[in-house]
Design an enzyme around this catalytic site. Structure first.
Site, PDB file in Angstrom:
ATOM      1  CD  GLU A  98      -2.619  -1.716   2.224  1.00  0.00           C
ATOM      2  OE1 GLU A  98      -2.414  -1.181   3.333  1.00  0.00           O
ATOM      3  OE2 GLU A  98      -3.269  -2.772   2.092  1.00  0.00           O
ATOM      4  CD  GLU A 168       1.556  -8.274   3.523  1.00  0.00           C
ATOM      5  OE1 GLU A 168       0.842  -8.716   4.429  1.00  0.00           O
ATOM      6  OE2 GLU A 168       1.639  -7.065   3.266  1.00  0.00           O
TER       7      GLU A 168
HETATM    8  P1  13P Z   1      -5.504  -8.611   4.595  1.00  0.00           P
HETATM    9  O1  13P Z   1      -5.205  -9.662   5.625  1.00  0.00           O
HETATM   10  O2  13P Z   1      -6.623  -7.696   4.997  1.00  0.00           O
HETATM   11  O3  13P Z   1      -5.659  -9.198   3.231  1.00  0.00           O
HETATM   12  O4  13P Z   1      -4.197  -7.653   4.538  1.00  0.00           O
HETATM   13  C1  13P Z   1      -2.959  -8.218   4.401  1.00  0.00           C
HETATM   14  C2  13P Z   1      -1.942  -7.173   4.626  1.00  0.00           C
HETATM   15  O5  13P Z   1      -1.800  -6.253   3.840  1.00  0.00           O
HETATM   16  C3  13P Z   1      -1.127  -7.249   5.845  1.00  0.00           C
HETATM   17  O6  13P Z   1      -0.065  -6.343   5.812  1.00  0.00           O
END
Ligand code: 13P
Length: 256
Positions: A98, A168
């Site tokens: 992000e 991720e």
């Molecule tokens: P979610 O578990 O909501 O998919 O998010 C993962 C994340 O970005 C953890 O840093």
């Protein structure tokens, strides 16, 4: 030294301070398995008040979700690694997708941030992972290799002791679509191979590699049972204490 099993929650930009204290307390009370390290990456505003309310003996550690790459200066709205470590906070998350996307953080900047964080005595949870188009073109391993080479692999083997890697895949973050245990294992194994080639067996075997992307109470055990998956970095499901505690307790035989 065996690598650590880690259940890390990333609250992102959620909870008021009061809600955060209540959530952290519930997690700390329930997280008494000393074979699993529980980490909560909380908003900057929460680091101090939450740290005051959870006992060090609970074994729960806190992480900041970001830091600047400079020690101090005219950077309005930023927070330096030294500020975080002055609160006795142990970890900082660097390279979350992000921040890469919304704040245009590239590999070169993330290398500077990692350097600055380690210099301030912090441990780093370093995130990597590919977007859907990269996965579809089957270049996901090369993509992650490039992310790690350009941001982490200038560190020494000794410094790697203070790094946790979080894989991720962007297509699995907040989408409800989780990587299959096989997809997670494939990438985690590949990352460990990259570590082995760069730093040797010892670093490869001792570095914790977490999976992140729609981890829930219902899928954590299967993901964590994979040989190279040492835990999770959990977004949405970490905002619910019961659900997150289920995840903390999903290591099965690995946690003895
Ligand atoms: P979610 O578990 O909501 O998919 O998010 C993962 C994340 O970005 C953890 O840093």
């Amino acid at each position: 030294m065996a690598r650590k099993l880690i259940a890390a929650g990333n609250w992102k930009m959620n909870t008021t301070v009061e809600e955060g204290i209540s959530l952290a307390r519930k997690v700390a009370e329930a997280s008494r398995n000393n074979k699993v390290l529980t980490i909560l990456a909380v908003p900057h505003t929460h680091l101090f008040p939450v740290s005051k309310k959870i006992k060090a003996s609970s074994g729960v550690r806190l992480a900041a979700q970001n830091c600047h790459h400079k020690t101090s200066g005219a950077f309005t709205g930023e927070i330096s690694p030294a500020m975080i470590s002055s609160l006795k906070i142990t970890y900082v998350v660097i390279g979350h997708s992000e921040r890469r996307e919304y704040n245009h953080e590239d590999n070169a900047l993330l290398a500077l941030k990692t350097r600055a964080a380690l210099d301030a005595g912090l441990k780093v949870i370093f995130c990597c992972g590919e977007a859907l188009d990269i996965r579809k073109s089957d270049s996901h391993v090369a993509h992650v290799k490039n992310q790690l080479s350009e941001s982490l692999f200038m560190l020494s083997a000794t410094e790697m002791k203070n790094i946790v890697i979080a894989y991720e895949p962007i297509w699995a973050i907040g989408t409800g679509e989780t990587a299959t245990p096989e997809q997670a294992q494939e990438m985690h194994f590949a990352i460990r191979e990259m570590l082995r080639k760069k730093y040797g067996k010892r670093v490869a075997e001792n570095t914790s590699i977490l999976y992140g992307g729609s981890v829930k109470g219902s899928n954590a055990a299967e993901l964590f049972s994979q040989p190279d998956v040492d835990g999770g970095l959990v977004g949405g499901a970490s905002l619910n204490a019961d659900e997150f505690v289920t995840i903390v307790n999903s290591f099965g035989r690995k946690a003895g």
